[in-house]
Design an enzyme around this catalytic site. Structure first.
Site, mmCIF file in Angstrom:
data_model
loop_
_atom_site.group_PDB
_atom_site.id
_atom_site.type_symbol
_atom_site.label_atom_id
_atom_site.label_comp_id
_atom_site.label_asym_id
_atom_site.label_seq_id
_atom_site.Cartn_x
_atom_site.Cartn_y
_atom_site.Cartn_z
ATOM 1 N N LYS A 11 0.821 -1.217 0.000
ATOM 2 C CA LYS A 11 0.000 0.000 0.000
ATOM 3 C C LYS A 11 0.860 1.275 0.000
ATOM 4 O O LYS A 11 2.075 1.216 0.216
ATOM 5 C CB LYS A 11 -0.935 -0.036 1.215
ATOM 6 C CG LYS A 11 -1.959 -1.185 1.160
ATOM 7 C CD LYS A 11 -2.932 -1.127 2.332
ATOM 8 C CE LYS A 11 -3.963 -2.248 2.263
ATOM 9 N NZ LYS A 11 -4.935 -2.168 3.388
ATOM 10 N N TYR A 51 -12.569 -2.143 -3.350
ATOM 11 C CA TYR A 51 -13.068 -2.191 -1.974
ATOM 12 C C TYR A 51 -14.596 -2.026 -1.913
ATOM 13 O O TYR A 51 -15.122 -1.620 -0.860
ATOM 14 C CB TYR A 51 -12.377 -1.125 -1.120
ATOM 15 C CG TYR A 51 -11.009 -1.547 -0.625
ATOM 16 C CD1 TYR A 51 -10.848 -2.679 0.185
ATOM 17 C CD2 TYR A 51 -9.872 -0.811 -0.938
ATOM 18 C CE1 TYR A 51 -9.604 -3.061 0.660
ATOM 19 C CE2 TYR A 51 -8.606 -1.191 -0.464
ATOM 20 C CZ TYR A 51 -8.490 -2.315 0.343
ATOM 21 O OH TYR A 51 -7.258 -2.698 0.821
ATOM 22 N N ARG A 87 -2.270 -14.380 4.629
ATOM 23 C CA ARG A 87 -2.999 -13.702 5.711
ATOM 24 C C ARG A 87 -2.221 -13.837 7.034
ATOM 25 O O ARG A 87 -2.149 -12.889 7.812
ATOM 26 C CB ARG A 87 -4.414 -14.288 5.875
ATOM 27 C CG ARG A 87 -5.357 -14.088 4.693
ATOM 28 C CD ARG A 87 -5.801 -12.675 4.458
ATOM 29 N NE ARG A 87 -6.385 -12.030 5.611
ATOM 30 C CZ ARG A 87 -7.041 -10.862 5.567
ATOM 31 N NH1 ARG A 87 -7.194 -10.222 4.395
ATOM 32 N NH2 ARG A 87 -7.518 -10.302 6.646
ATOM 33 N N THR A 93 -5.465 -7.015 10.862
ATOM 34 C CA THR A 93 -5.757 -5.735 10.209
ATOM 35 C C THR A 93 -5.228 -4.566 11.034
ATOM 36 O O THR A 93 -4.625 -3.626 10.497
ATOM 37 C CB THR A 93 -7.284 -5.587 10.018
ATOM 38 O OG1 THR A 93 -7.774 -6.748 9.327
ATOM 39 C CG2 THR A 93 -7.616 -4.332 9.231
ATOM 40 N N ASN A 114 -2.032 0.247 6.779
ATOM 41 C CA ASN A 114 -1.508 -1.007 7.320
ATOM 42 C C ASN A 114 -0.692 -1.809 6.317
ATOM 43 O O ASN A 114 -0.612 -3.027 6.396
ATOM 44 C CB ASN A 114 -2.633 -1.830 7.954
ATOM 45 C CG ASN A 114 -3.714 -2.196 6.962
ATOM 46 O OD1 ASN A 114 -3.597 -1.892 5.774
ATOM 47 N ND2 ASN A 114 -4.753 -2.858 7.431
ATOM 48 N N HIS A 117 -2.288 -5.549 1.555
ATOM 49 C CA HIS A 117 -3.574 -6.232 1.354
ATOM 50 C C HIS A 117 -3.294 -7.662 0.931
ATOM 51 O O HIS A 117 -2.352 -7.916 0.178
ATOM 52 C CB HIS A 117 -4.389 -5.549 0.244
ATOM 53 C CG HIS A 117 -5.534 -6.410 -0.218
ATOM 54 N ND1 HIS A 117 -6.749 -6.413 0.418
ATOM 55 C CD2 HIS A 117 -5.622 -7.345 -1.203
ATOM 56 C CE1 HIS A 117 -7.545 -7.300 -0.179
ATOM 57 N NE2 HIS A 117 -6.880 -7.877 -1.166
ATOM 58 N N GLU A 128 -9.853 -10.477 -7.644
ATOM 59 C CA GLU A 128 -8.864 -9.413 -7.424
ATOM 60 C C GLU A 128 -7.697 -9.525 -8.403
ATOM 61 O O GLU A 128 -7.237 -8.515 -8.951
ATOM 62 C CB GLU A 128 -8.373 -9.465 -5.971
ATOM 63 C CG GLU A 128 -9.464 -9.059 -4.977
ATOM 64 C CD GLU A 128 -9.079 -9.215 -3.518
ATOM 65 O OE1 GLU A 128 -9.917 -8.878 -2.657
ATOM 66 O OE2 GLU A 128 -7.951 -9.660 -3.223
HETATM 67 P P1 DAT Z 1 -7.955 -6.659 5.750
HETATM 68 O O1 DAT Z 1 -7.149 -5.665 4.935
HETATM 69 O O2 DAT Z 1 -7.156 -7.200 6.913
HETATM 70 O O3 DAT Z 1 -8.574 -7.736 4.909
HETATM 71 P P2 DAT Z 1 -10.638 -5.490 5.936
HETATM 72 O O4 DAT Z 1 -10.956 -6.234 4.687
HETATM 73 O O5 DAT Z 1 -11.549 -5.663 7.103
HETATM 74 O O6 DAT Z 1 -9.141 -5.842 6.452
HETATM 75 O O7 DAT Z 1 -10.554 -3.921 5.641
HETATM 76 C C1 DAT Z 1 -9.935 -3.466 4.447
HETATM 77 C C2 DAT Z 1 -9.088 -2.275 4.776
HETATM 78 O O8 DAT Z 1 -9.917 -1.213 5.237
HETATM 79 C C3 DAT Z 1 -8.068 -2.482 5.894
HETATM 80 O O9 DAT Z 1 -6.888 -3.102 5.448
HETATM 81 C C4 DAT Z 1 -7.841 -1.081 6.363
HETATM 82 C C5 DAT Z 1 -9.218 -0.448 6.233
HETATM 83 N N1 DAT Z 1 -9.945 -0.540 7.504
HETATM 84 C C6 DAT Z 1 -10.554 -1.626 8.027
HETATM 85 N N2 DAT Z 1 -11.111 -1.362 9.212
HETATM 86 C C7 DAT Z 1 -10.850 -0.054 9.456
HETATM 87 C C8 DAT Z 1 -11.154 0.838 10.530
HETATM 88 N N3 DAT Z 1 -11.864 0.434 11.596
HETATM 89 N N4 DAT Z 1 -10.711 2.114 10.427
HETATM 90 C C9 DAT Z 1 -10.013 2.536 9.359
HETATM 91 N N5 DAT Z 1 -9.686 1.753 8.297
HETATM 92 C C10 DAT Z 1 -10.106 0.476 8.363
HETATM 93 MG MG MG Z 2 -10.084 -7.721 3.536
#
Ligand code: DAT
Ligand code: MG
Length: 140
Positions: A11, A51, A87, A93, A114, A117, A128
């Site tokens: 990212k 997303y 993962r 996350t 973070n 992805h 994807e």
């Molecule tokens: P992951 O990337 O671990 O699959 P996710 O699919 O739940 O996590 O969310 C996608 C992305 O969205 C994540 O990498 C960062 C952002 N995100 C998720 N939860 C968040 C939150 N509570 N506040 C801010 N950004 C968030």
């Molecule tokens: Mg995800």
């Protein structure tokens, strides 16, 4: 043995801090093979499509802003159980909850920024990968 492919993104917070090589080293040390890779600037449309599952979430706007704020490196990773394995290598996350040695524990700045992805299931991995790569760009 099941050889799987997963989709990965390094990212904008990672590329901004010149961490492409450091993160790729963790990926390769985990036994995952980088079989496709390119550095791109995501368009708003690409980020919104990618997303879309999160579009009703309160953080969707900031997520799209962040993902389009700088270069990303999109990748296809291949290996045994690559989806679950990546993962694990990524970590939780929220980096505050990520296990030691994971990419997010090592490098992530916050739950939003973070660093990486990774696809969460075989069906999403296929979708994807197809959003960013054509078949002849993946060399296993
Ligand atoms: P992951 O990337 O671990 O699959 P996710 O699919 O739940 O996590 O969310 C996608 C992305 O969205 C994540 O990498 C960062 C952002 N995100 C998720 N939860 C968040 C939150 N509570 N506040 C801010 N950004 C968030
Ligand atoms: Mg995800």
């Amino acid at each position: 043995m099941v050889l799987e492919r997963t989709f990965s993104i390094l990212k904008p917070d990672a590329t901004a801090r010149n961490l492409t090589g450091a993160i790729n080293a963790v990926i390769e040390q985990a036994g995952l093979r980088i079989v496709a890779q390119k550095r791109i600037r995501m368009t708003r449309e690409q980020a919104e499509t990618f997303y879309a599952v999160h579009k009703e979430r309160p953080f969707f706007g900031e997520l799209v802003e962040f993902m389009t704020s700088g270069p990303v490196v999109v990748q296809v990773l291949e290996g045994e159980n690559a989806i679950a394995r990546y993962r694990d290598v990524m970590g939780a996350t929220n980096p505050a909850q990520a296990a030691d040695g994971t990419i997010r524990k090592l490098f992530a700045k916050s739950i939003g920024e973070n660093s990486v992805h990774g696809s969460d299931a075989p069906e999403t991995a296929v979708i994807e990968i197809a959003q960013f790569f054509s078949g002849n760009e993946i060399v296993g």
